[in-house]
Design a protein around this motif. Structure first.
Motif, PDB file in Angstrom:
ATOM      1  N   LEU A  25      45.655  39.953  32.433  1.00 58.29           N
ATOM      2  CA  LEU A  25      44.334  40.416  32.872  1.00 58.29           C
ATOM      3  C   LEU A  25      43.752  39.441  33.894  1.00 58.29           C
ATOM      4  O   LEU A  25      43.139  39.849  34.882  1.00 58.29           O
ATOM      5  N   ALA A  26      43.950  38.136  33.656  1.00 56.09           N
ATOM      6  CA  ALA A  26      43.445  37.116  34.587  1.00 56.09           C
ATOM      7  C   ALA A  26      44.075  37.280  35.972  1.00 56.09           C
ATOM      8  O   ALA A  26      43.453  36.969  36.994  1.00 56.09           O
ATOM      9  N   ASP A  27      45.306  37.790  36.005  1.00 54.54           N
ATOM     10  CA  ASP A  27      46.019  37.961  37.278  1.00 54.54           C
ATOM     11  C   ASP A  27      45.710  39.294  37.951  1.00 54.54           C
ATOM     12  O   ASP A  27      46.185  39.549  39.065  1.00 54.54           O
ATOM     13  N   HIS A  28      44.934  40.164  37.300  1.00 51.89           N
ATOM     14  CA  HIS A  28      44.632  41.481  37.876  1.00 51.89           C
ATOM     15  C   HIS A  28      43.791  41.307  39.141  1.00 51.89           C
ATOM     16  O   HIS A  28      42.860  40.493  39.167  1.00 51.89           O
ATOM     17  N   PRO A  29      44.088  42.061  40.207  1.00 51.29           N
ATOM     18  CA  PRO A  29      43.347  41.866  41.462  1.00 51.29           C
ATOM     19  C   PRO A  29      41.842  42.135  41.370  1.00 51.29           C
ATOM     20  O   PRO A  29      41.087  41.674  42.224  1.00 51.29           O
ATOM     21  N   ARG A  30      41.387  42.861  40.355  1.00 56.07           N
ATOM     22  CA  ARG A  30      39.949  43.158  40.212  1.00 56.07           C
ATOM     23  C   ARG A  30      39.229  42.134  39.336  1.00 56.07           C
ATOM     24  O   ARG A  30      38.033  42.250  39.109  1.00 56.07           O
TER      25      ARG A  30
END
Length: 298
Positions: free
Chosen positions: A230-235
């Motif tokens: 989740l931390a790596d998600h672009p949003r």
């Protein structure tokens, strides 16, 4: 807010080393927070005096020598604190201009009764007016909290849907929302609830448009590194952790095992601080707490 200041704040939240201080205790939790600070209910008369005491406590924290962007990236404020002043300036301006700290506003109005193993947010009347006022004060983002007590897929889906719905209203007013679906650390099904929550959050994030960037505030997971994707998600600007009732030491020890989460602690930040302390003792104790939480967030 000028776009340059907003861009600087967003960069600090995305890339900075440090944590977010939660200074947002509201009506129900204020007497408890003051009690821990050595101010009992017989020491003030009425709600206005109570809020004056908590504002003095927050001012003492905000103006302490170690409360700067060197270790504290952001601070979450209660509405009355936003409308108050620190050193003759509106609180949000004092945080950003004098301490280099990004200001957020708590916008939720408490929790509904439990249903389907969760507690949804109560309605937030006048939300758009509050968000416009917050933007005028120089607030960067918001925080809204709901609670998950058990691994109920229907309940968790409803909590996440509500979080994103409120978050989109925040985004439409030019602010960055911190979505906070807290998993109760005492839940017998905490690990299972976190797996369901992660999947629901990923679906919600995938549905956001480019530029609709959010932050997430989550309980420290049972499985280390669970929220790294989740931390790596672009949003996602940043994933932050709440202490959830753990002691400062336990919260820091658990957080240190999460490579992509930083702290957003409230009670842990103020642990051991009292009104009766000399400024030297207060600043030393606060500095020690700040350093512990900072080290765990690295």
């Amino acid at each position: 807010m000028a776009s340059a200041a907003f861009a600087d704040m967003k960069k600090q939240m995305a890339e900075g080393q440090g944590f977010i201080a939660a200074l947002d205790q509201s009506g129900g939790s204020t007497p408890k927070a003051l009690g821990l600070y050595g101010v009992t209910e017989d020491m003030y008369d009425g709600e206005a005096a109570m809020y004056d005491e908590i504002h003095q406590m927050r001012t003492r924290i905000i103006t302490a020598p170690d409360f700067t962007k060197a270790k504290v990236l952001g601070a979450i404020l209660f509405e009355r604190t936003m409308r108050g002043e620190v050193g003759g300036k509106p609180t949000a301006l004092a945080l950003w201009e004098d301490r280099g700290i990004v200001p957020f506003l708590k916008i939720d109005k408490g929790l509904e009764a439990e249903a389907n193993g969760v507690q949804m947010m109560k309605p937030i009347p006048g939300l758009e007016e509050t968000l416009k006022e917050a933007a005028g004060f120089g607030i960067f983002g918001t925080k809204e909290r709901s609670v998950i007590n058990e691994a109920n897929a229907e309940g968790i889906a409803a909590v996440v849907a509500q979080q994103f719905e409120v978050g989109k209203t925040v985004l439409s007013c030019g602010l960055v929302p911190i979505l906070e679906p807290e998993v109760n650390i005492k839940s017998a099904t905490k690990a299972e609830a976190e797996e369901i929550l992660k999947a629901e959050l990923a679906k919600g994030l995938d549905a956001l448009d480019e530029g609709q960037d959010v932050m997430l505030k989550l309980s420290i997971p049972t499985v280390d590194g669970l929220y790294d994707s989740l931390a790596d998600h672009p949003r996602v600007v940043r994933v932050v952790a709440l202490s959830g009732g753990y002691s400062t030491d336990e919260a820091c020890e658990r957080l240190a095992r999460q490579p992509k989460m930083i702290a957003s602690f409230s009670r842990a930040l103020a642990e051991g601080l009292t009104k009766q302390m000399s400024d030297a003792d207060f600043n030393a104790a606060l500095g020690s707490n700040i350093d512990k939480i900072y080290q765990a967030s690295l």
